[in-house]
Design a protein around this motif. Structure first.
Motif: not given
Length: 122
Positions: A1-3, A20-28, A100-105, A108-114
């Protein structure tokens, strides 16, 4: 998960400033690009500013010379310094990241904040 967690929005008078601040966290594996978009009711979401991993920045014409995008040294937090704010800057501001994440492969995907509301009073 990415937040992506945004903070720093609020109410300000015209001519004022907000950061404004934006912090990314999670498996990246890698953050490629981070940026800020904004949206007002009835209109499409528009790019405000972006910054690449290499440090290249891009700004909407409407915010050039007033807004500055930057990042921390760990490259997991991005900031948007907004100066000389105008009433037309009023919008919900969304953090965006291409990650870019590695799960089973590799993926690269786009993520958004709330989203965070910025309101500039005349």
């Amino acid at each position: 998960q990415v937040h992506l967690v945004e903070s720093g929005g609020g109410l300000v008078q015209a001519g004022g400033s907000l950061r404004l601040s934006c912090a990314a966290s999670g498996s990246m594996l890698r953050i490629n690009t981070m940026g800020w978009y904004r949206q007002v009711p009835g209109k499409q979401r528009e790019l405000v500013a972006s910054i690449t991993r290499g440090g290249t920045t891009n700004y909407a014409d409407s915010v050039k010379a007033r807004f500055t995008i930057s990042r921390d040294s760990a490259w997991n937090t991005v900031y948007l310094q907004m100066n000389s704010l105008k009433s037309e800057d009023t919008a919900v501001y969304y953090c965006n990241a291409l990650i870019t994440r590695y799960t089973t492969a590799l993926n690269t995907a786009e993520y958004w904040g709330q989203g965070t509301q910025v309101t500039v009073s005349a």
